[in-house]
Design an enzyme around this catalytic site. Structure first.
Site, PDB file in Angstrom:
ATOM      1  N   SER A  43      72.419  32.804  -8.415  1.00 51.71           N
ATOM      2  CA  SER A  43      71.988  31.476  -8.854  1.00 51.71           C
ATOM      3  C   SER A  43      71.478  30.563  -7.752  1.00 51.71           C
ATOM      4  O   SER A  43      70.911  29.513  -8.065  1.00 51.71           O
ATOM      5  CB  SER A  43      73.105  30.782  -9.627  1.00 51.71           C
ATOM      6  OG  SER A  43      73.163  31.314 -10.937  1.00 51.71           O
ATOM      7  N   LYS A  78      67.963  29.233  -8.009  1.00 52.83           N
ATOM      8  CA  LYS A  78      67.583  28.019  -8.730  1.00 52.83           C
ATOM      9  C   LYS A  78      67.179  26.887  -7.794  1.00 52.83           C
ATOM     10  O   LYS A  78      66.495  25.946  -8.216  1.00 52.83           O
ATOM     11  CB  LYS A  78      68.706  27.608  -9.677  1.00 52.83           C
ATOM     12  CG  LYS A  78      68.865  28.623 -10.820  1.00 52.83           C
ATOM     13  CD  LYS A  78      70.087  28.371 -11.668  1.00 52.83           C
ATOM     14  CE  LYS A  78      70.130  29.383 -12.806  1.00 52.83           C
ATOM     15  NZ  LYS A  78      71.416  29.974 -12.987  1.00 52.83           N
ATOM     16  N   SER A 134      74.077  25.577 -14.103  1.00 48.35           N
ATOM     17  CA  SER A 134      73.525  26.893 -13.775  1.00 48.35           C
ATOM     18  C   SER A 134      72.906  27.553 -15.011  1.00 48.35           C
ATOM     19  O   SER A 134      72.980  28.763 -15.202  1.00 48.35           O
ATOM     20  CB  SER A 134      74.590  27.800 -13.150  1.00 48.35           C
ATOM     21  OG  SER A 134      73.974  28.895 -12.500  1.00 48.35           O
TER      22      SER A 134
END
Length: 178
Positions: A51, A54, A110
């Protein structure tokens, strides 16, 4: 005429890096202003970024979206093209939110479907957006990376190095550095 004495103090010693043992397999610490590597450990090895991807997604969205109050619509692909039980903000096909709200969902929850919807909104498709991500990474000097999705979900063609991600974070957190 008057004279006085001054005591000279030596500059503090440059800290040793890492100040504590780094347990991660790979690490890179850059000086934000200059980009000088202060510490590196396996910093050019390939790792799956998950993640933290991102951060690059947000950077590309913000740089390529004229107005964060634009409305985006969640497509079937954006919502259902994610791994089962992965992070989600609960959006469904047809939901509409601003780009700003989707960025918050992606970065704070997330939310993988938000990453997909943002990618489709800005890049026309997830694949088109990934081309934008890879172009931005190359522009920043990344040579050990390839991004295959905007969320960081598992994909053998989705990888980066500690050094490359330090470059990406430097741009995201200190955008005048490059």
């Amino acid at each position: 005429m008057m004279f006085s004495t001054l005591t000279a103090f030596a500059a503090p010693a440059w800290p040793e890096y890492p100040p504590q043992e780094v347990q991660a397999e790979g690490a890179c610490l850059l000086a934000a202003g200059s980009g000088t590597v202060l510490y590196g450990k396996n910093m050019h090895e390939h790792y799956y970024p998950a993640s933290i991807t991102k951060i690059l997604t947000a950077l590309v969205v913000i740089e390529n979206c004229d107005n964060l109050d634009e409305i985006l619509t969640f497509s079937h692909n954006a919502v259902y093209n994610v791994e089962a039980n992965s992070s989600s903000a609960g959006y469904d096909e047809g939901d509409e939110v601003t780009v700003r709200t989707a960025l918050y969902a992606m970065l704070l929850a997330s939310a993988n479907e938000a990453a997909n919807a943002l990618a489709e909104h800005v890049g026309g498709s997830i694949e088109g957006f990934c081309e934008m991500m890879n172009e931005k990474a190359r522009y920043l000097g990344c040579t050990d990376s390839h991004f295959a999705n905007p969320s960081g979900l598992n994909n053998e063609d989705h990888y980066t190095s500690a050094y490359d991600f330090a470059l990406i974070c430097r741009e995201a957190f200190h955008p005048t550095a490059v």
